[in-house]
Motif scaffolding. Structure first.
Motif, short mmCIF file in Angstrom:
data_model
loop_
_atom_site.label_atom_id
_atom_site.label_comp_id
_atom_site.label_asym_id
_atom_site.label_seq_id
_atom_site.Cartn_x
_atom_site.Cartn_y
_atom_site.Cartn_z
N GLU A 6 0.83 -1.19 0.00
CA GLU A 6 0.00 0.00 0.00
C GLU A 6 0.87 1.25 0.00
OE1 GLU A 6 -3.09 2.16 2.99
OE2 GLU A 6 -3.29 0.01 2.74
N GLN A 7 1.95 1.25 0.77
CA GLN A 7 2.84 2.40 0.82
C GLN A 7 3.53 2.62 -0.53
OE1 GLN A 7 5.38 1.44 4.11
NE2 GLN A 7 4.03 2.43 5.59
N GLU A 8 3.89 1.57 -1.23
CA GLU A 8 4.56 1.69 -2.52
C GLU A 8 3.68 2.37 -3.55
OE1 GLU A 8 7.31 -2.32 -2.18
OE2 GLU A 8 5.87 -2.13 -3.79
N THR A 9 2.39 2.10 -3.55
CA THR A 9 1.51 2.67 -4.55
C THR A 9 1.17 4.13 -4.25
OG1 THR A 9 -0.46 1.85 -3.43
CG2 THR A 9 0.49 0.44 -5.14
N GLN A 10 1.45 4.61 -3.06
CA GLN A 10 1.13 5.97 -2.70
C GLN A 10 2.37 6.86 -2.62
OE1 GLN A 10 -1.22 5.90 0.86
NE2 GLN A 10 -2.84 4.72 -0.08
N VAL A 11 3.36 6.58 -3.44
CA VAL A 11 4.57 7.38 -3.46
C VAL A 11 4.25 8.76 -4.03
CG1 VAL A 11 6.86 7.60 -4.50
CG2 VAL A 11 6.07 5.38 -3.70
N VAL A 12 4.61 9.79 -3.30
CA VAL A 12 4.40 11.15 -3.76
C VAL A 12 5.71 11.63 -4.38
CG1 VAL A 12 3.87 13.51 -3.06
CG2 VAL A 12 2.68 11.59 -1.98
N ARG A 13 5.63 12.05 -5.62
CA ARG A 13 6.82 12.55 -6.32
C ARG A 13 6.71 14.05 -6.43
NH1 ARG A 13 5.84 7.84 -10.04
NH2 ARG A 13 7.14 6.21 -9.17
N GLU A 14 7.76 14.71 -6.04
CA GLU A 14 7.81 16.16 -6.10
C GLU A 14 8.90 16.61 -7.07
OE1 GLU A 14 5.74 18.19 -4.46
OE2 GLU A 14 4.72 16.52 -3.49
N PRO A 15 8.71 17.75 -7.71
CA PRO A 15 9.77 18.27 -8.58
C PRO A 15 10.96 18.73 -7.75
CG PRO A 15 8.00 19.88 -8.36
CD PRO A 15 7.55 18.63 -7.66
N VAL A 16 12.12 18.79 -8.39
CA VAL A 16 13.34 19.24 -7.72
C VAL A 16 13.90 20.45 -8.46
CG1 VAL A 16 13.88 16.96 -6.81
CG2 VAL A 16 14.79 17.64 -9.00
N ALA A 17 14.68 21.24 -7.77
CA ALA A 17 15.26 22.45 -8.36
C ALA A 17 16.31 22.11 -9.42
CB ALA A 17 15.89 23.31 -7.26
N PHE A 18 16.46 23.02 -10.36
CA PHE A 18 17.52 22.90 -11.36
C PHE A 18 18.75 23.60 -10.81
CE2 PHE A 18 13.71 22.26 -13.84
CZ PHE A 18 14.10 21.31 -14.76
N ILE A 55 21.68 22.92 -18.70
CA ILE A 55 20.27 23.32 -18.69
C ILE A 55 20.06 24.80 -18.38
CG2 ILE A 55 18.05 22.97 -17.52
CD1 ILE A 55 18.84 20.01 -17.28
N THR A 56 20.70 25.30 -17.34
CA THR A 56 20.40 26.66 -16.88
C THR A 56 21.02 27.75 -17.74
OG1 THR A 56 22.25 26.58 -15.32
CG2 THR A 56 20.07 25.91 -14.48
N GLU A 57 21.75 27.39 -18.78
CA GLU A 57 22.34 28.40 -19.67
C GLU A 57 21.35 28.89 -20.73
OE1 GLU A 57 26.11 27.25 -21.30
OE2 GLU A 57 26.92 26.78 -19.31
N PHE A 58 20.14 28.34 -20.74
CA PHE A 58 19.18 28.68 -21.77
C PHE A 58 17.91 29.26 -21.17
CE2 PHE A 58 21.88 25.38 -23.44
CZ PHE A 58 22.26 25.92 -24.66
N ASP A 59 17.27 30.14 -21.95
CA ASP A 59 16.00 30.74 -21.55
C ASP A 59 14.87 29.73 -21.73
OD1 ASP A 59 17.43 33.06 -21.20
OD2 ASP A 59 16.65 34.06 -23.00
N GLY A 60 13.73 30.07 -21.19
CA GLY A 60 12.53 29.29 -21.41
C GLY A 60 12.30 28.21 -20.38
N PRO A 61 11.10 27.65 -20.40
CA PRO A 61 10.73 26.62 -19.43
C PRO A 61 11.51 25.33 -19.64
CG PRO A 61 9.04 26.82 -21.10
CD PRO A 61 10.02 27.92 -21.36
N LYS A 62 11.77 24.66 -18.55
CA LYS A 62 12.47 23.37 -18.54
C LYS A 62 11.49 22.28 -18.15
CE LYS A 62 16.08 26.15 -18.54
NZ LYS A 62 15.92 27.17 -19.54
N GLY A 63 11.94 21.04 -18.25
CA GLY A 63 11.10 19.92 -17.85
C GLY A 63 11.90 18.91 -17.07
N GLN A 64 11.18 18.05 -16.34
CA GLN A 64 11.83 16.97 -15.62
C GLN A 64 10.88 15.80 -15.41
OE1 GLN A 64 11.81 18.00 -10.99
NE2 GLN A 64 12.88 19.58 -12.16
N SER A 65 11.50 14.63 -15.31
CA SER A 65 10.80 13.39 -15.07
C SER A 65 11.29 12.86 -13.73
CB SER A 65 11.15 12.40 -16.19
OG SER A 65 10.88 11.09 -15.80
N VAL A 66 10.37 12.59 -12.82
CA VAL A 66 10.72 12.10 -11.49
C VAL A 66 10.06 10.74 -11.30
CG1 VAL A 66 10.62 12.57 -9.01
CG2 VAL A 66 10.79 14.49 -10.62
N GLY A 67 10.90 9.72 -11.03
CA GLY A 67 10.38 8.38 -10.85
C GLY A 67 11.26 7.57 -9.92
N ASN A 68 10.95 6.30 -9.80
CA ASN A 68 11.71 5.42 -8.92
C ASN A 68 13.16 5.31 -9.35
OD1 ASN A 68 9.39 4.98 -7.45
ND2 ASN A 68 8.89 3.07 -8.48
#
Length: 177
Positions: free
Chosen positions: A27-39, A52-65
């Motif tokens: 039950e705990q494994e299925t309720q993992v809360v993933r939060e974004p992290v700073a660049f 990454i931070t040398e460029f303008d515009g929005p960035k993206g990220q994938s957070v997983g196990n």
């Protein structure tokens, strides 16, 4: 109670406790809360290896196990996500809310769920790679940027590889930065 009955009762009790503990763990494994992290200045794009931070515009990220993958632009992240081998990954995707950020300095305090964001394509604002896709939490803010820069508003499910390639080609004169 004889010796065999006591052992049987103990064995049943241990088995029931073990099953109960296993069920709690699942039950705990299925309720993992993933939060974004700073660049950070030393972060490199998972796809192209650029700083990454040398460029303008929005960035993206994938957070997983398997950890965090960071991308120099929303287009790079979406292009990665659209690959069949990545679509099966159990990840959360995040992008900058440009309604709360300056184009030249996206604010990591305003990273939002990429799957619920509004995207503006067809704009002349520069970003790191491919098409500039401005990401917004609020549809009205996305529409305001589209109206100002001649773009159009899309949802996450509207974006595919063909759209990314066409947008990059038209924006960057058939090439990428």
């Amino acid at each position: 109670m004889n010796c065999f009955q006591e052992r049987g009762v103990r064995l049943v009790a241990i088995t029931l406790m073990s099953l109960g503990l296993l069920a709690c763990g699942k039950e705990q494994e299925t309720q993992v809360v993933r939060e974004p992290v700073a660049f950070h200045p030393d972060d490199e794009c998972h796809v192209c290896g650029m700083a990454i931070t040398e460029f303008d515009g929005p960035k993206g990220q994938s957070v997983g196990n398997a950890g965090v993958r960071k991308f120099c632009s929303t287009a790079e992240m979406l292009g990665w996500w659209l690959q069949p081998e990545n679509r099966i990954s159990d990840v959360s995707l995040f992008v900058h809310d440009m309604g709360q950020s300056e184009w030249s300095a996206p604010d990591d305090a305003h990273l939002i769920d990429a799957t619920t964001a509004y995207y503006v394509t067809g704009i002349s604002l520069k970003s790191a790679m491919g098409a500039s896709l401005a990401s917004f939490k609020d549809e009205a803010a996305a529409q305001a940027l589209a109206d100002e820069h001649g773009g159009r508003v899309l949802r996450f499910e509207d974006i595919d590889q063909e759209l990314l390639q066409q947008a990059a080609s038209s924006q960057h004169g058939h090439g990428m930065h």
